[in-house]
Design a protein around this motif. Structure first.
Motif, PDB file in Angstrom:
ATOM      1  N   ARG A 134     -23.147 -12.025  -7.297  1.00  0.00           N
ATOM      2  CA  ARG A 134     -22.379 -12.087  -8.537  1.00  0.00           C
ATOM      3  C   ARG A 134     -21.104 -11.279  -8.384  1.00  0.00           C
ATOM      4  N   PHE A 189     -17.768 -20.567 -12.789  1.00  0.00           N
ATOM      5  CA  PHE A 189     -17.987 -19.484 -13.748  1.00  0.00           C
ATOM      6  C   PHE A 189     -19.477 -19.273 -14.015  1.00  0.00           C
ATOM      7  N   ASN A 190     -20.221 -20.366 -14.159  1.00  0.00           N
ATOM      8  CA  ASN A 190     -21.653 -20.234 -14.412  1.00  0.00           C
ATOM      9  C   ASN A 190     -22.376 -19.619 -13.217  1.00  0.00           C
ATOM     10  N   ARG A 231     -16.162 -24.742 -14.443  1.00  0.00           N
ATOM     11  CA  ARG A 231     -17.372 -24.477 -15.218  1.00  0.00           C
ATOM     12  C   ARG A 231     -18.530 -24.127 -14.288  1.00  0.00           C
ATOM     13  N   PRO A 278     -17.133  -9.573 -13.542  1.00  0.00           N
ATOM     14  CA  PRO A 278     -16.376 -10.554 -14.327  1.00  0.00           C
ATOM     15  C   PRO A 278     -14.962 -10.112 -14.677  1.00  0.00           C
ATOM     16  N   PHE A 336     -20.119 -15.778 -12.502  1.00  0.00           N
ATOM     17  CA  PHE A 336     -19.715 -14.843 -13.537  1.00  0.00           C
ATOM     18  C   PHE A 336     -20.652 -14.844 -14.739  1.00  0.00           C
ATOM     19  N   ASP A 337     -21.841 -15.437 -14.559  1.00  0.00           N
ATOM     20  CA  ASP A 337     -22.892 -15.406 -15.593  1.00  0.00           C
ATOM     21  C   ASP A 337     -22.458 -16.002 -16.928  1.00  0.00           C
ATOM     22  N   THR A 338     -21.595 -17.009 -16.901  1.00  0.00           N
ATOM     23  CA  THR A 338     -21.250 -17.712 -18.129  1.00  0.00           C
ATOM     24  C   THR A 338     -22.254 -18.843 -18.357  1.00  0.00           C
ATOM     25  N   GLN A 339     -22.177 -19.445 -19.513  1.00  0.00           N
ATOM     26  CA  GLN A 339     -23.114 -20.504 -19.868  1.00  0.00           C
ATOM     27  C   GLN A 339     -22.360 -21.739 -20.370  1.00  0.00           C
ATOM     28  N   TYR A 340     -21.350 -22.157 -19.626  1.00  0.00           N
ATOM     29  CA  TYR A 340     -20.585 -23.330 -20.031  1.00  0.00           C
ATOM     30  C   TYR A 340     -21.402 -24.596 -19.798  1.00  0.00           C
TER      31      TYR A 340
END
Length: 256
Positions: free
Chosen positions: A2, A218-219, A215, A5, A222-226
């Motif tokens: 990871r 980032f998911n 998307r 961010p 960077f631990d996003t949830q797009y």
């Protein structure tokens, strides 16, 4: 694996194209003199153009094409410099090559089109295809060298190398009545990605379109949830850029 961010610095390499030069960034770098799209088109409409082109012929160079060529070379020569620091950095570079105008031969030598400067297609058919092949041979070589140089810096990096469109030599940008072959060429985007681990490849899938690339990144990192969007392709003309036609089913072999 990871990433933190928080990106502390953002850097844009200018291309002169307003759509990407308007991106807000901490730093914007370019060759010491760049003419924007507007400035080039404005110059093309003034009485100064014939004199500038005449002077250029006497000097063996063309101001507009020369600056365009140097602008591209600047990015290819200096993009890897962004990896010299220690802070996390996001770098964006819009390289207007192998896009027209075709200003390089296969060895990087200068080519100056006879027509007045434009980032559109000057010629079509066989001649344009040959010019495109020569320029893309040089650009491919430089991009391979650039990626090798970035990786040699020893910093973990995500490298996204992608085109905004495919080959448009056969495409009529003023008509909705293009052949399936022309549309498939135009929508065959280049997509080549490097990630610092061996697991990221499985997150990409056949038929992914550019709308989902960031998307996924980032998911994954960077631990996003797009949520991923539907992969569809749309065409519009230069005269009516917001009148979209869904042509997904006409390009079943679309590649990214």
């Amino acid at each position: 694996f990871r990433y933190d961010p928080i990106v502390t610095i953002s850097l844009v390499y200018s291309s002169g194209f307003i759509g990407t030069d308007a991106i807000p960034a901490d730093w914007t770098l370019t060759y010491r003199l760049v003419l924007s799209e507007f400035q080039n088109e404005f110059l093309n409409t003034t009485a100064a153009l014939p004199f500038i082109r005449f002077a250029g012929k006497r000097l063996g160079r063309d101001l507009q094409y020369d600056l365009h060529r140097k602008k591209i070379q600047y990015v290819l020569d200096h993009l890897a410099d962004s990896q010299n620091g220690d802070e996390p950095i996001f770098v964006f570079a819009h390289v207007l090559a192998p896009h027209a105008p075709f200003v390089f031969d296969e060895n990087g030598g200068a080519v100056t089109p006879k027509e007045k400067f434009s980032t559109g297609m000057h010629v079509g058919g066989h001649e344009a295809m040959e010019q495109h092949k020569r320029q893309i041979t040089y650009v491919n070589k430089r991009m391979q060298e650039l990626v090798d140089l970035l990786l040699s810096k020893g910093r973990p990096a995500i490298i996204l190398l992608q085109s905004d469109h495919g080959l448009k030599i056969l495409t009529d940008i003023h008509s909705m009545s293009n052949s399936d072959e022309a549309l498939e060429d135009a929508f065959s985007n280049l997509g080549a990605y490097y990630f610092p681990d061996q697991e990221a490849g499985k997150w990409f899938y056949e038929g992914i379109t550019p709308v989902n690339v960031f998307r996924v990144v980032f998911n994954r990192y960077f631990d996003t949830q797009y949520n991923l969007l539907e992969d569809r392709s749309y065409f519009s003309t230069a005269d009516k850029p917001y009148d979209f036609m869904d042509i997904t089913e006409r390009i079943p072999h679309r590649k990214l």
